[in-house]
Design a protein around this motif. Structure first.
Motif, PDB file in Angstrom:
ATOM      1  N   UNK A 129      -4.411   6.331   1.786  1.00 63.09           N
ATOM      2  CA  UNK A 129      -3.577   5.139   1.950  1.00 63.09           C
ATOM      3  C   UNK A 129      -3.731   4.556   3.350  1.00 63.09           C
ATOM      4  N   UNK A 130      -3.886   5.454   4.367  1.00 63.75           N
ATOM      5  CA  UNK A 130      -4.066   4.948   5.730  1.00 63.75           C
ATOM      6  C   UNK A 130      -5.373   4.155   5.838  1.00 63.75           C
ATOM      7  N   UNK A 131      -6.422   4.615   5.180  1.00 56.78           N
ATOM      8  CA  UNK A 131      -7.682   3.864   5.224  1.00 56.78           C
ATOM      9  C   UNK A 131      -7.503   2.477   4.606  1.00 56.78           C
ATOM     10  N   UNK A 132      -6.801   2.427   3.468  1.00 54.91           N
ATOM     11  CA  UNK A 132      -6.570   1.138   2.818  1.00 54.91           C
ATOM     12  C   UNK A 132      -5.702   0.236   3.696  1.00 54.91           C
ATOM     13  N   UNK A 133      -4.744   0.862   4.374  1.00 51.05           N
ATOM     14  CA  UNK A 133      -3.881   0.075   5.267  1.00 51.05           C
ATOM     15  C   UNK A 133      -4.671  -0.514   6.427  1.00 51.05           C
ATOM     16  N   UNK A 134      -5.551   0.292   7.026  1.00 45.18           N
ATOM     17  CA  UNK A 134      -6.371  -0.228   8.118  1.00 45.18           C
ATOM     18  C   UNK A 134      -7.234  -1.396   7.640  1.00 45.18           C
ATOM     19  N   UNK A 135      -7.806  -1.253   6.473  1.00 42.49           N
ATOM     20  CA  UNK A 135      -8.671  -2.308   5.952  1.00 42.49           C
ATOM     21  C   UNK A 135      -7.862  -3.586   5.679  1.00 42.49           C
ATOM     22  N   UNK A 136      -6.676  -3.417   5.079  1.00 47.79           N
ATOM     23  CA  UNK A 136      -5.834  -4.580   4.777  1.00 47.79           C
ATOM     24  C   UNK A 136      -5.337  -5.249   6.054  1.00 47.79           C
ATOM     25  N   UNK A 137      -4.891  -4.454   7.015  1.00 50.89           N
ATOM     26  CA  UNK A 137      -4.279  -5.023   8.222  1.00 50.89           C
ATOM     27  C   UNK A 137      -5.307  -5.714   9.112  1.00 50.89           C
ATOM     28  N   UNK A 138      -6.536  -5.198   9.162  1.00 56.22           N
ATOM     29  CA  UNK A 138      -7.569  -5.868   9.953  1.00 56.22           C
ATOM     30  C   UNK A 138      -8.010  -7.164   9.291  1.00 56.22           C
ATOM     31  N   UNK A 177       0.877  -1.174   0.000  1.00 55.39           N
ATOM     32  CA  UNK A 177       0.000   0.000   0.000  1.00 55.39           C
ATOM     33  C   UNK A 177       0.910   1.218   0.000  1.00 55.39           C
ATOM     34  N   UNK A 178       1.272   1.654  -1.208  1.00 51.53           N
ATOM     35  CA  UNK A 178       2.232   2.740  -1.386  1.00 51.53           C
ATOM     36  C   UNK A 178       1.789   3.613  -2.552  1.00 51.53           C
ATOM     37  N   UNK A 179       2.286   4.842  -2.642  1.00 50.28           N
ATOM     38  CA  UNK A 179       1.972   5.678  -3.802  1.00 50.28           C
ATOM     39  C   UNK A 179       2.438   5.018  -5.100  1.00 50.28           C
ATOM     40  N   UNK A 180       1.760   5.335  -6.190  1.00 49.29           N
ATOM     41  CA  UNK A 180       2.060   4.704  -7.479  1.00 49.29           C
ATOM     42  C   UNK A 180       3.507   4.946  -7.905  1.00 49.29           C
ATOM     43  N   UNK A 181       4.045   6.138  -7.644  1.00 51.39           N
ATOM     44  CA  UNK A 181       5.427   6.419  -8.031  1.00 51.39           C
ATOM     45  C   UNK A 181       6.427   5.542  -7.306  1.00 51.39           C
ATOM     46  N   UNK A 220     -13.451   2.965   9.656  1.00 50.62           N
ATOM     47  CA  UNK A 220     -12.173   3.100   8.952  1.00 50.62           C
ATOM     48  C   UNK A 220     -11.892   4.552   8.583  1.00 50.62           C
ATOM     49  N   UNK A 221     -12.922   5.318   8.227  1.00 51.75           N
ATOM     50  CA  UNK A 221     -12.715   6.716   7.844  1.00 51.75           C
ATOM     51  C   UNK A 221     -12.163   7.520   9.019  1.00 51.75           C
ATOM     52  N   UNK A 222     -12.711   7.277  10.210  1.00 52.19           N
ATOM     53  CA  UNK A 222     -12.212   7.994  11.385  1.00 52.19           C
ATOM     54  C   UNK A 222     -10.770   7.598  11.680  1.00 52.19           C
ATOM     55  N   UNK A 223     -10.470   6.304  11.629  1.00 53.74           N
ATOM     56  CA  UNK A 223      -9.111   5.831  11.926  1.00 53.74           C
ATOM     57  C   UNK A 223      -8.096   6.451  10.966  1.00 53.74           C
ATOM     58  N   UNK A 224      -8.486   6.557   9.685  1.00 52.13           N
ATOM     59  CA  UNK A 224      -7.554   7.093   8.695  1.00 52.13           C
ATOM     60  C   UNK A 224      -7.340   8.588   8.864  1.00 52.13           C
ATOM     61  N   UNK A 225      -8.388   9.312   9.213  1.00 45.13           N
ATOM     62  CA  UNK A 225      -8.269  10.769   9.315  1.00 45.13           C
ATOM     63  C   UNK A 225      -7.695  11.219  10.651  1.00 45.13           C
ATOM     64  N   UNK A 226      -7.943  10.471  11.695  1.00 48.20           N
ATOM     65  CA  UNK A 226      -7.558  10.926  13.027  1.00 48.20           C
ATOM     66  C   UNK A 226      -6.121  10.569  13.389  1.00 48.20           C
ATOM     67  N   UNK A 227      -5.663   9.421  12.955  1.00 45.88           N
ATOM     68  CA  UNK A 227      -4.367   8.932  13.443  1.00 45.88           C
ATOM     69  C   UNK A 227      -3.353   8.912  12.299  1.00 45.88           C
TER      70      UNK A 227
END
Length: 666
Positions: free
Chosen positions: A576-585, A405-409, A596-603
């Motif tokens: 990317x943080x939202x995708x990471x939370x979804x993948x890791x859980x 889960x990384x930027x395309x570049x 997931x939206x709160x977890x990605x925006x808050x932390x």
């Protein structure tokens, strides 16, 4: 066992027996007391008088004839004269026919001396005991003794009364036994299955009777196989000796003598290696036997007064390696699998490919018998040297590109690094895009970014895409306070890594690759030496290396210039943080109402910290006996914040602050 030459050997021994009969008759005719029951235990007055009255004359000389069979082949290989062959037969006789023990006891006038002495052997060959030419054939430098075919025992006795003995291995060889000397088990082996190869210059040199050659082996060069093919092409058998095991043996002198004798018996060339320290060349050298030495370094002129013919053992072209793979798999390869494409980035010699193909075939038997790309790569990895395991941590990759889960570049640069490793044979060797400069064929990359941003996982993904293992080395543990020890530690790692098809990950690279500074004290000077050494060693490395650092700004510019790919790993943004939370859980663990939206925006957490928090949340849910919910996730994040030294406050946790506080006080 080949016994075709035995009739000739027994014919020669029968001729010796006839001469001994004549000698016994002459001895008996001059005996003044033939019925003495204590014959050989004392000397009577009559015997002394007889000795004083006569001179000891030679017996009837032998009739020189050309030896044939194994005896003739041995005579030609060892450079034996007709007299040498006859002396060998005199010493050999008691080991083939036990009657000769009694014959020699009688002729020695000593029933306890059941082998021919030097004096008796010379007289049986029709030579006076004082013959300088005859005695020279029993000298340590003579062909018989220098090749280890004859041993002169009883060194404390006068020369003429010393016993002559033929080693058991020589006796068994002349009787048709082809088994390797038991003393050489684990040290040497006879190479029978020599693969066909274009030996070119080496073959011409051996046919021209060049006796010492040195092959400098590049990774995947197959120096031992090349040497064996050249020797076979020149008409020699092949005796391969493990230099490391030979050096480790306590009685190295006896073993080198046994190797030299075995080579003479088999008309074999000796292949010795890999050598990194001075090898026992003088003890292995024989005038008629070629010696091919190989090793990873340049030849040291101090090893021998005779200069060798040098030759570089370079890796095989990709097409040749693919052909060897196909030959080794013997038709069991899946139709859609191209061995050249599947193994192009593996650097293996011919022998390693043959063993890897057998390993792949064995693995395929469990899965239906058809060899796939995975079987090929697993077989190739099985040929990795074990030495690096003691210096680095081995990781079998269990992730792929979809797990990143990384930027395309960033992902694009990672693909480029893997592509360089996959196509370096074509670009560097075929297209010659890196001529001169002494640079190796290696592929090097730098991963820079904060802890937890995915550097190690990305290296694991690259290794997985290439079918390689990942070896991680923490450079901070390599640094030693004692002068010169850091360089030694690094050299051991690079040396072992040269024999491994894997991705080498150097963690904490800034521990050594820091900027070289102005020298103010001895510490600065030696720190700069360490950096300079590692810069030079990285340039000559032929493998795939990735260096990871949290502090790119601290790296020396001279180092970054030498890198093929530099990848900066940013802290993930909110999507990317939202995708990471979804993948890791994950999808296997039960979860309910996770925002997931709160977890990605808050932390603002890196991927490694998110993964750690997800695992902690799973443990909390398992302890509570329920699914993973926001209470467990927020509590896990609070624990992660405390590990990072951050405050657990309302600003980040918002409406979930009470859940976080409750969870951490359980």
């Amino acid at each position: 066992m080949n016994t075709g030459s035995l009739p000739h050997l027994f014919t020669r021994l029968a001729a010796l027996e006839r001469r001994i009969r004549t000698a016994v008759a002459a001895r008996r005719g001059a005996d003044h007391n033939p019925d003495d029951p204590f014959r050989g235990l004392y000397l009577s007055d009559e015997a002394i008088d007889a000795l004083l009255a006569t001179r000891r004359e030679p017996f009837v000389p032998f009739q020189a004839s050309v030896a044939s069979g194994r005896l003739g082949g041995l005579a030609e290989t060892a450079g034996l004269t007709g007299l040498d062959v006859e002396l060998l037969l005199v010493a050999l006789a008691p080991d083939v026919d036990s009657r000769f023990e009694q014959f020699y006891g009688y002729l020695n006038d000593d029933v306890t001396r059941r082998r021919a002495t030097a004096g008796l052997a010379l007289r049986l060959c029709g030579l006076p005991e004082a013959s300088a030419a005859g005695r020279a054939r029993l000298d340590p430098a003579s062909p018989l003794r220098s090749a280890g075919l004859l041993v002169v025992d009883d060194r404390e006795r006068p020369f003429l009364s010393r016993s002559l003995r033929v080693p058991d291995r020589v006796v068994s060889h002349l009787l048709g036994d082809d088994l390797l000397d038991a003393a050489l088990a684990g040290v040497a082996r006879v190479v029978d299955d020599v693969a066909a190869a274009d030996v070119g210059r080496l073959g011409r040199a051996l046919r021209a009777r060049v006796k010492l050659l040195y092959l400098r082996e590049r990774p995947g060069g197959g120096a031992a196989e090349m040497a064996a093919a050249a020797l076979r092409d020149a008409g020699f058998a092949v005796l391969e000796v493990d230099a490391a095991r030979l050096r480790a043996e306590p009685d190295q002198q006896a073993l080198t003598a046994a190797v030299r004798r075995e080579a003479v018996l088999r008309h074999a060339g000796v292949v010795l290696g890999p050598v990194e320290e001075e090898p026992p060349l003088a003890a292995l050298t024989h005038p008629t036997i070629p010696l091919v030495v190989f090793g990873p370094n340049v030849w040291d002129p101090r090893w021998s007064t005779d200069p060798p013919l040098p030759h570089d053992a370079s890796p095989l072209p990709v097409a040749d390696r693919a052909e060897l793979w196909r030959a080794g798999l013997d038709g069991s390869l899946a139709p859609e699998v191209d061995p050249a494409a599947a193994t192009a980035h593996f650097v293996l010699g011919p022998g390693q490919i043959a063993r890897a193909a057998r390993a792949a075939s064995v693995s395929a038997l469990v899965d239906g018998g058809v060899v796939t790309t995975e079987h090929l790569r697993a077989g190739a990895r099985s040929q990795n040297a074990a030495g690096l395991h003691r210096l680095a941590r081995r990781i079998e990759p269990a992730v792929d590109w979809h797990d990143l889960v990384l930027p395309a570049g960033v992902v694009g640069l990672l693909h480029e690094l893997a592509s360089r490793a996959r196509h370096r044979d074509r670009v560097i060797d075929e297209w010659r895009m890196r001529p001169g400069g002494g640079r190796g064929r290696g592929v090097t990359g730098l991963f820079a970014g904060d802890s937890g941003t995915g550097k190690t996982m990305s290296a694991e993904v690259i290794a997985a895409s290439l079918g390689l293992d990942l070896y991680t080395v923490n450079l901070a543990t390599v640094v030693d306070k004692y002068i010169g020890e850091t360089e030694k530690n690094l050299e051991r790692i690079f040396t072992e890594a040269a024999g491994v098809n894997g991705v080498l990950l150097f963690d904490e690279a800034d521990a050594i690759f820091g900027k070289r500074s102005e020298v103010r004290d001895a510490h600065d000077r030696y720190a700069n030496i360490e950096s300079a050494y590692l810069l030079q060693r990285m340039e000559t490395f032929d493998g795939i290396a990735v260096l990871a650092t949290n502090l790119r700004a601290n790296l020396d510019e001279a180092f970054t210039r030498r890198l093929d790919v530099v990848v900066d790993f940013p802290v993930p943004d909110e999507p990317l943080r939202r995708l990471l939370w979804d993948r890791c859980l994950g999808v296997t663990a039960p979860r309910v109402e996770v925002d997931l939206d709160f977890l990605a925006s808050a932390f603002e957490l890196a991927g490694g910290h998110i993964r750690s928090a997800a695992v902690t949340a799973a443990y909390l849910a398992a302890e509570a006996g329920g699914p993973v919910g926001m209470a467990e996730v927020v509590g896990a994040v609070a624990r992660e914040y405390r590990k990072l030294g951050r405050l657990v406050g309302e600003r980040e946790f918002g409406r979930y602050l009470e859940l976080a506080m409750t969870s951490t006080t359980r």
